[in-house]
Write an enzyme that holds these catalytic residues in place. Sequence first.
Site, PDB file in Angstrom:
ATOM      1  N   HIS A  70       0.882  -1.166   0.000  1.00  0.00           N
ATOM      2  CA  HIS A  70       0.000   0.000   0.000  1.00  0.00           C
ATOM      3  C   HIS A  70       0.916   1.211   0.000  1.00  0.00           C
ATOM      4  O   HIS A  70       1.994   1.167   0.594  1.00  0.00           O
ATOM      5  CB  HIS A  70      -0.819  -0.046   1.301  1.00  0.00           C
ATOM      6  CG  HIS A  70      -2.081   0.738   1.266  1.00  0.00           C
ATOM      7  ND1 HIS A  70      -2.485   1.527   2.313  1.00  0.00           N
ATOM      8  CD2 HIS A  70      -3.054   0.835   0.323  1.00  0.00           C
ATOM      9  CE1 HIS A  70      -3.656   2.082   2.014  1.00  0.00           C
ATOM     10  NE2 HIS A  70      -4.023   1.670   0.823  1.00  0.00           N
ATOM     11  N   THR A 166     -14.567   4.697   2.491  1.00  0.00           N
ATOM     12  CA  THR A 166     -13.628   4.914   3.595  1.00  0.00           C
ATOM     13  C   THR A 166     -14.317   5.167   4.937  1.00  0.00           C
ATOM     14  O   THR A 166     -13.795   4.794   5.987  1.00  0.00           O
ATOM     15  CB  THR A 166     -12.715   6.100   3.217  1.00  0.00           C
ATOM     16  OG1 THR A 166     -12.178   5.824   1.925  1.00  0.00           O
ATOM     17  CG2 THR A 166     -11.591   6.309   4.209  1.00  0.00           C
ATOM     18  N   HIS A 202     -13.990  -1.560  -1.572  1.00  0.00           N
ATOM     19  CA  HIS A 202     -13.419  -1.604  -0.225  1.00  0.00           C
ATOM     20  C   HIS A 202     -14.472  -0.982   0.706  1.00  0.00           C
ATOM     21  O   HIS A 202     -14.633   0.230   0.742  1.00  0.00           O
ATOM     22  CB  HIS A 202     -12.114  -0.796  -0.244  1.00  0.00           C
ATOM     23  CG  HIS A 202     -11.388  -0.742   1.056  1.00  0.00           C
ATOM     24  ND1 HIS A 202     -10.430  -1.664   1.428  1.00  0.00           N
ATOM     25  CD2 HIS A 202     -11.445   0.146   2.079  1.00  0.00           C
ATOM     26  CE1 HIS A 202      -9.931  -1.337   2.608  1.00  0.00           C
ATOM     27  NE2 HIS A 202     -10.530  -0.242   3.037  1.00  0.00           N
ATOM     28  N   HIS A 204     -16.264  -0.214   4.239  1.00  0.00           N
ATOM     29  CA  HIS A 204     -16.136  -0.119   5.706  1.00  0.00           C
ATOM     30  C   HIS A 204     -17.498  -0.324   6.352  1.00  0.00           C
ATOM     31  O   HIS A 204     -18.542  -0.087   5.755  1.00  0.00           O
ATOM     32  CB  HIS A 204     -15.501   1.229   6.092  1.00  0.00           C
ATOM     33  CG  HIS A 204     -14.002   1.131   6.117  1.00  0.00           C
ATOM     34  ND1 HIS A 204     -13.309   0.775   7.246  1.00  0.00           N
ATOM     35  CD2 HIS A 204     -13.079   1.307   5.139  1.00  0.00           C
ATOM     36  CE1 HIS A 204     -12.009   0.746   6.959  1.00  0.00           C
ATOM     37  NE2 HIS A 204     -11.846   1.061   5.682  1.00  0.00           N
ATOM     38  N   HIS A 297     -34.518 -27.199  19.697  1.00  0.00           N
ATOM     39  CA  HIS A 297     -33.530 -27.146  18.612  1.00  0.00           C
ATOM     40  C   HIS A 297     -32.640 -28.393  18.650  1.00  0.00           C
ATOM     41  O   HIS A 297     -32.433 -29.066  17.641  1.00  0.00           O
ATOM     42  CB  HIS A 297     -32.649 -25.898  18.745  1.00  0.00           C
ATOM     43  CG  HIS A 297     -33.381 -24.621  18.453  1.00  0.00           C
ATOM     44  ND1 HIS A 297     -32.899 -23.681  17.579  1.00  0.00           N
ATOM     45  CD2 HIS A 297     -34.557 -24.135  18.916  1.00  0.00           C
ATOM     46  CE1 HIS A 297     -33.748 -22.654  17.523  1.00  0.00           C
ATOM     47  NE2 HIS A 297     -34.762 -22.914  18.338  1.00  0.00           N
TER      48      HIS A 297
HETATM   49  C1  HCA Z   1      -6.489   3.876   4.638  1.00  0.00           C
HETATM   50  C2  HCA Z   1      -7.767   4.171   3.897  1.00  0.00           C
HETATM   51  C3  HCA Z   1      -8.282   3.041   3.068  1.00  0.00           C
HETATM   52  C4  HCA Z   1      -7.534   2.912   1.742  1.00  0.00           C
HETATM   53  C5  HCA Z   1      -8.110   1.934   0.768  1.00  0.00           C
HETATM   54  C6  HCA Z   1      -7.309   1.762  -0.500  1.00  0.00           C
HETATM   55  C7  HCA Z   1      -9.778   3.364   2.843  1.00  0.00           C
HETATM   56  O1  HCA Z   1      -6.569   3.354   5.730  1.00  0.00           O
HETATM   57  O2  HCA Z   1      -5.425   4.183   4.174  1.00  0.00           O
HETATM   58  O3  HCA Z   1      -6.161   2.209  -0.585  1.00  0.00           O
HETATM   59  O4  HCA Z   1      -7.832   1.137  -1.433  1.00  0.00           O
HETATM   60  O5  HCA Z   1     -10.607   2.793   3.518  1.00  0.00           O
HETATM   61  O6  HCA Z   1     -10.051   4.246   2.035  1.00  0.00           O
HETATM   62  O7  HCA Z   1      -8.205   1.813   3.764  1.00  0.00           O
HETATM   63 CU    CU Z   2      -9.979   1.052   4.596  1.00  0.00          CU
END
Ligand code: HCA
Ligand code: CU
Length: 389
Positions: A70, A166, A202, A204, A297
Amino acid sequence: MCQILDSTLREGEQTPGVYFTPEIKLLIAQYLDQIGIDIIEVGNPAVSPEICEAVTLVANAGLNAKIGAHSLCRIDHVQKALDCGIDFLGIFFSVAKHRLERDYQITIEKAIEQVVEVIRYAKAQKPNLLIRYTPEDTTRTSIEQVIEIASAAVQAGADIISIADTTGYATPFRSNRSYSYFVKTLKEKLAAQQLYPKIAVHCHNDRGLALANALDAYKAGADIIDVTVMGLGERTGIVDLATLLVNVMEMGESELRWDIKHLKELYHIVSKYSNTSIPPLLPIMGKNAFTHYAGVHVKAVAKDPMLYQSIDIASLTNTNNLALGMQSGRTSVELALKQIGQEKVINNQLSMSCILNQVKVLAKRGTSIDIDHEFPQIVNQCVLLENCE
Ligand code: HCA
Ligand code: CU
């Protein structure tokens, strides 16, 4: 077919307090690889010498998965990542209006210039490197801005564009805040420019919608889905690996793609080295996920577990368990007696009533009764009492 990117070693290590040594990162990566995970994101080598060592170690371990780092959108960070011998590089940089104005204090034009320069640099250093560009906070960025930066990033050499939720803002129930909207619009607008990057997601879990959003994205054609073991990550984390696999299998992915019998050991190791216990109610891998308790059950499940279960992979991922306590009935006591090798007691009606009674007395303390250690004592007391009468 979608690919799975596991970020337990990067996003997961952003869970407060979690630190994995390079050796433990390698061990976790080996399990992920055996399961058949496509991409393993190990960390940002510019953050610490230990992360740099871990990325190098995992990248050179000969795993089948693509091993990734990353990186901030900076040439020095990218170079550090490249020096580790990676196959995959995730570069993130937000172009959300609020971020550009209130944090970076630069214009969108300047941001695009920086993203293009860094991606071009990475691609020139290693042409076969898989590059993912993430306009961080994508779901709170105007779609026009996302399309503009994604188009520039792909033309500069990015292979993957990730839609990052995010802050856990996306929801399948508000059309312009949904993953299906972002995935479809981005694919369509980029295709109109003859650009065909893979789209990653991605998600959250701030609103508890990470899995729902990931499945919404999958249905809309997302190519890569980010997960972590137990959903570890910043704040409330991201999508849990095992839960995602079970759900995408139901949506058409072949279960033959993944060797899920290794999940149990993987979760055990991650839990141990992250000092995070597996939540008992976690779907699939939680201790209670295939445990049956109430008398009705247990009685039904003794005939067929599927009478009170809709997922038939318990034996591969977890174990079918019996819980003993206030809600238990006669069948539970019979099964517990079989488990400890005392089935002969089953035919003694007085002992059976005594045992069930004692189980309920002890259960008032508010925790289940340990079948292997506590239950034999109850049985012995009841049998003794019976013999003395
Ligand atoms: C982070 C933020 C990240 C990056 C996701 C990515 C997010 O912790 O740096 O680089 O694809 O949630 O946006 O995890
Ligand atoms: Cu993230």
